[in-house]
Design a protein around this motif. Structure first.
Motif, mmCIF file in Angstrom:
data_model
loop_
_atom_site.group_PDB
_atom_site.id
_atom_site.type_symbol
_atom_site.label_atom_id
_atom_site.label_comp_id
_atom_site.label_asym_id
_atom_site.label_seq_id
_atom_site.Cartn_x
_atom_site.Cartn_y
_atom_site.Cartn_z
ATOM 1 N N ARG A 5 0.807 -1.228 -0.020
ATOM 2 C CA ARG A 5 0.136 0.141 0.140
ATOM 3 C C ARG A 5 1.031 1.416 0.055
ATOM 4 N NH1 ARG A 5 -5.123 0.682 0.852
ATOM 5 N NH2 ARG A 5 -5.972 2.531 1.181
ATOM 6 N N SER A 9 1.054 3.895 -2.999
ATOM 7 C CA SER A 9 0.747 5.308 -2.832
ATOM 8 C C SER A 9 1.630 6.251 -3.356
ATOM 9 C CB SER A 9 0.410 5.569 -1.182
ATOM 10 O OG SER A 9 1.761 5.504 -0.551
ATOM 11 N N ASP A 40 -7.289 1.250 -2.709
ATOM 12 C CA ASP A 40 -7.634 -0.337 -2.310
ATOM 13 C C ASP A 40 -7.611 -1.070 -3.459
ATOM 14 O OD1 ASP A 40 -7.902 0.738 0.085
ATOM 15 O OD2 ASP A 40 -10.051 0.994 0.228
ATOM 16 N N VAL A 43 -4.404 -2.078 -4.583
ATOM 17 C CA VAL A 43 -3.689 -3.140 -3.840
ATOM 18 C C VAL A 43 -4.213 -4.486 -4.027
ATOM 19 C CG1 VAL A 43 -3.640 -3.845 -1.372
ATOM 20 C CG2 VAL A 43 -3.098 -1.549 -1.806
#
Length: 97
Positions: A5, A9, A40, A43
């Motif tokens: 994550r 990002s 989300d 991921v």
């Protein structure tokens, strides 16, 4: 998972429509519904969470851009998107005007 994550990002950004045109031409853009969190989704794709990804596809929350969408975006070259690069794909969400 948090490392993934965090890594993804760093690939979150904003892009103008003109920057996305080459990616649409190579069929690499995936439009993500605004009610999903772009990170989300990234991921889930990167970690092969097939059940979540398939559910989003089935619910049409993740789609290839339609000809109508591309036409609308071509007529508004100032259109902006939230983007997440997840090779070979570029995940996008339209930004509110």
């Amino acid at each position: 998972m948090s490392d993934l994550r965090t890594e993804l990002s760093t690939n979150l950004d904003e892009a103008a429509w003109e920057w996305l045109i080459p990616h649409v031409q190579r069929d690499a853009v995936i439009v993500v519904a605004s009610d999903l969190d772009l990170l989300d989704v990234g991921v889930a794709i990167a970690s092969d969470n097939i059940s979540s990804v398939q559910q989003w596809i089935d619910q049409q929350l993740m789609v290839k851009p339609s000809n109508t969408q591309v036409g609308n975006w071509n007529s508004d070259r100032t259109k902006k998107f939230h983007t997440l690069i997840l090779q070979p794909y570029v995940l996008v969400q339209e930004m509110a005007a």
